[in-house]
Structure formats: C-alpha cells, structure tokens
Write a protein that holds these residues in place. Sequence first.
Motif, PDB file in Angstrom:
ATOM      1  N   ILE A  82     -54.834   6.103 -32.743  1.00  0.00           N
ATOM      2  CA  ILE A  82     -54.909   4.904 -33.562  1.00  0.00           C
ATOM      3  C   ILE A  82     -53.957   5.099 -34.737  1.00  0.00           C
ATOM      4  O   ILE A  82     -54.130   6.002 -35.556  1.00  0.00           O
ATOM      5  CB  ILE A  82     -56.347   4.641 -34.036  1.00  0.00           C
ATOM      6  N   LEU A  83     -52.932   4.247 -34.795  1.00  0.00           N
ATOM      7  CA  LEU A  83     -51.910   4.368 -35.827  1.00  0.00           C
ATOM      8  C   LEU A  83     -52.454   3.920 -37.178  1.00  0.00           C
ATOM      9  O   LEU A  83     -53.322   3.061 -37.238  1.00  0.00           O
ATOM     10  CB  LEU A  83     -50.699   3.520 -35.447  1.00  0.00           C
ATOM     11  N   ARG A  84     -51.915   4.528 -38.271  1.00  0.00           N
ATOM     12  CA  ARG A  84     -50.878   5.560 -38.283  1.00  0.00           C
ATOM     13  C   ARG A  84     -51.457   6.961 -38.180  1.00  0.00           C
ATOM     14  O   ARG A  84     -50.846   7.858 -37.607  1.00  0.00           O
ATOM     15  CB  ARG A  84     -50.123   5.507 -39.623  1.00  0.00           C
ATOM     16  N   ALA A  85     -52.625   7.124 -38.777  1.00  0.00           N
ATOM     17  CA  ALA A  85     -53.144   8.470 -38.991  1.00  0.00           C
ATOM     18  C   ALA A  85     -53.342   9.247 -37.697  1.00  0.00           C
ATOM     19  O   ALA A  85     -53.225  10.472 -37.670  1.00  0.00           O
ATOM     20  CB  ALA A  85     -54.458   8.405 -39.775  1.00  0.00           C
ATOM     21  N   GLY A  86     -53.637   8.536 -36.606  1.00  0.00           N
ATOM     22  CA  GLY A  86     -53.858   9.222 -35.342  1.00  0.00           C
ATOM     23  C   GLY A  86     -52.662  10.005 -34.866  1.00  0.00           C
ATOM     24  O   GLY A  86     -52.796  10.984 -34.117  1.00  0.00           O
ATOM     25  N   LEU A  87     -51.446   9.610 -35.304  1.00  0.00           N
ATOM     26  CA  LEU A  87     -50.242  10.330 -34.901  1.00  0.00           C
ATOM     27  C   LEU A  87     -50.247  11.762 -35.415  1.00  0.00           C
ATOM     28  O   LEU A  87     -49.687  12.664 -34.785  1.00  0.00           O
ATOM     29  CB  LEU A  87     -48.999   9.602 -35.421  1.00  0.00           C
ATOM     30  N   ALA A  88     -50.871  11.986 -36.569  1.00  0.00           N
ATOM     31  CA  ALA A  88     -50.881  13.328 -37.155  1.00  0.00           C
ATOM     32  C   ALA A  88     -51.694  14.305 -36.310  1.00  0.00           C
ATOM     33  O   ALA A  88     -51.375  15.496 -36.251  1.00  0.00           O
ATOM     34  CB  ALA A  88     -51.438  13.270 -38.578  1.00  0.00           C
ATOM     35  N   GLU A 137     -58.652   9.482 -33.551  1.00  0.00           N
ATOM     36  CA  GLU A 137     -58.925   8.676 -34.756  1.00  0.00           C
ATOM     37  C   GLU A 137     -59.436   9.595 -35.855  1.00  0.00           C
ATOM     38  O   GLU A 137     -60.588  10.025 -35.834  1.00  0.00           O
ATOM     39  CB  GLU A 137     -59.948   7.592 -34.426  1.00  0.00           C
ATOM     40  N   PRO A 138     -58.585   9.962 -36.827  1.00  0.00           N
ATOM     41  CA  PRO A 138     -58.987  10.943 -37.836  1.00  0.00           C
ATOM     42  C   PRO A 138     -60.190  10.540 -38.681  1.00  0.00           C
ATOM     43  O   PRO A 138     -61.016  11.388 -39.004  1.00  0.00           O
ATOM     44  CB  PRO A 138     -57.731  11.079 -38.707  1.00  0.00           C
ATOM     45  N   ILE A 165     -64.005  10.829 -28.362  1.00  0.00           N
ATOM     46  CA  ILE A 165     -63.298  10.548 -29.616  1.00  0.00           C
ATOM     47  C   ILE A 165     -63.007  11.859 -30.331  1.00  0.00           C
ATOM     48  O   ILE A 165     -63.921  12.665 -30.557  1.00  0.00           O
ATOM     49  CB  ILE A 165     -64.126   9.623 -30.516  1.00  0.00           C
ATOM     50  N   ILE A 166     -61.736  12.068 -30.679  1.00  0.00           N
ATOM     51  CA  ILE A 166     -61.307  13.235 -31.441  1.00  0.00           C
ATOM     52  C   ILE A 166     -61.189  12.789 -32.891  1.00  0.00           C
ATOM     53  O   ILE A 166     -60.362  11.940 -33.218  1.00  0.00           O
ATOM     54  CB  ILE A 166     -59.951  13.763 -30.929  1.00  0.00           C
ATOM     55  N   ASN A 167     -61.994  13.379 -33.768  1.00  0.00           N
ATOM     56  CA  ASN A 167     -62.160  12.838 -35.117  1.00  0.00           C
ATOM     57  C   ASN A 167     -62.265  13.954 -36.154  1.00  0.00           C
ATOM     58  O   ASN A 167     -63.001  14.914 -35.968  1.00  0.00           O
ATOM     59  CB  ASN A 167     -63.424  11.971 -35.139  1.00  0.00           C
ATOM     60  N   ALA A 168     -61.536  13.808 -37.263  1.00  0.00           N
ATOM     61  CA  ALA A 168     -61.604  14.801 -38.334  1.00  0.00           C
ATOM     62  C   ALA A 168     -62.838  14.605 -39.210  1.00  0.00           C
ATOM     63  O   ALA A 168     -63.517  15.560 -39.559  1.00  0.00           O
ATOM     64  CB  ALA A 168     -60.337  14.747 -39.192  1.00  0.00           C
ATOM     65  N   LEU A 169     -63.106  13.363 -39.584  1.00  0.00           N
ATOM     66  CA  LEU A 169     -64.247  13.063 -40.456  1.00  0.00           C
ATOM     67  C   LEU A 169     -64.883  11.743 -40.058  1.00  0.00           C
ATOM     68  O   LEU A 169     -64.180  10.765 -39.778  1.00  0.00           O
ATOM     69  CB  LEU A 169     -63.786  12.956 -41.916  1.00  0.00           C
ATOM     70  N   CYS A 170     -66.211  11.695 -40.074  1.00  0.00           N
ATOM     71  CA  CYS A 170     -66.906  10.444 -39.797  1.00  0.00           C
ATOM     72  C   CYS A 170     -68.086  10.298 -40.750  1.00  0.00           C
ATOM     73  O   CYS A 170     -68.429  11.221 -41.499  1.00  0.00           O
ATOM     74  CB  CYS A 170     -67.375  10.367 -38.353  1.00  0.00           C
TER      75      CYS A 170
END
Length: 216
Positions: A82-88, A137-138, A165-170
């Motif tokens: 999910i752009l943009r942050a997902g690109l990182a 999706e970060p 879902i691959i996620n840094a923070l939720c």
Amino acid sequence: MAPQLRVYVPPHPIIRHWLTIAREKHTPVPLFRTAMSELGKWLTYEAIREFLPVQEVDIETPIGAASGQLIDASIPLALVPILRAGLAMLEGSQTLLPTANVFHLGLVRNEETLEASCYLNRLPERFEPQTRIFIVEPMMATGGSIIATLKLLTERGADPAFIRIINALCAPPALQLINQQFPSVQIYSACIDEVVNEQGWIVPGLGDAGDRSFGT
C-alpha cells in the motif's frame, strides 16, 4: 463457530531491535528505511510459516538417496504494497518471496474525515484460485485503508483465508474492523499500540512512515 481474527506479534529480538530504531525520532532517513525493510523481511518470514504449500520430492545427495520438500511453484504468490509507506517494507518481503507478483495499490487518507480513497490500482482483474496474498501495510490505525484494500482484493476473487498482512504497527480500532469484516485474515505485526488520537495517529507510534522513509 465463526472465525476469529488472529494477530501474531512475534517475540523476536531482531524485530524488536528494528522497531525501536524505527520509532526513534532522530533516526535518519536511510537508517529508517533500512529498519522498515528489515521489519518487512522478518515479519514476512513469520507469515510464511505453514502458509506456503510444499511438495514432497526424492533427491540424491552426494552420499545417498533422501526425501525433501520444495515450495509448490504452481501456487501463485502476490505482494500488495500500500503506497507510499508499503514500498519501504516491500524490499524486505521480496527477498523472501522473489517469485511473487507485485500489485501496487495507492491509498490516501483524508486528514479531516480519516477516510481512505484510492488513487492507484494495479490489482489484476481476477486473482487465480489459491493465490497466497501478502498485504504490505506498515501502519494500521483507524483501519480505513486496510479495509478498503481488503474489499478491493475480495471483489477480485481473493480468498480472505489466503491473505496475510505484514505490518509494523497496528492499533485496536483497525483490528476491530478487520475482525468484524474479514476475520479469516491473519496479521503479522511488530507491535500493537493501544491509542489512536483524534488525528488518527497511533500513539506512541513512529510518525508518518511514508514521510520518514522518503525524507518528505
């Protein structure tokens, strides 16, 4: 019995390490981007576990016969950043899933209504049956963007049971929405923060992952 959303927060020291670096406000852009990529890699590693089908094979080692397993290459794999942050985080995920097709999805959140709208959709017209899909999706705060994504995917034939879902923070609001609408989905997150403020930001969070990844 109705399915219940499963959220995994792996107790991995490397994941904790890179999350801490990403949270620190003085982390420079290149190092922040490295942290996000590393989180993408290690969370994808955890998400792959018992998810990719394998084939039993017979092989010959230099010493003798043996049996083994190979990932079934006939099952399609898809990464949906999910752009943009997902690109990182995407680069890290791709290191483990190099054969996966990448379908970009651009979503922007209205800062007043907190509703998400789509400005770029590169999803296929129809996903092949059994496709394993990894959404990158970060940040998941209010849940607007991830719910919009899941609706777009399922409208095109994606099976929620084959979505991770691959996620840094939720945060709880997003998790509650996913549980209500897509409980078969599984989430792999570095951390769950308890608070979303009136502006829709996760607290303490890590700020705007897109801005911090690209220095904007």
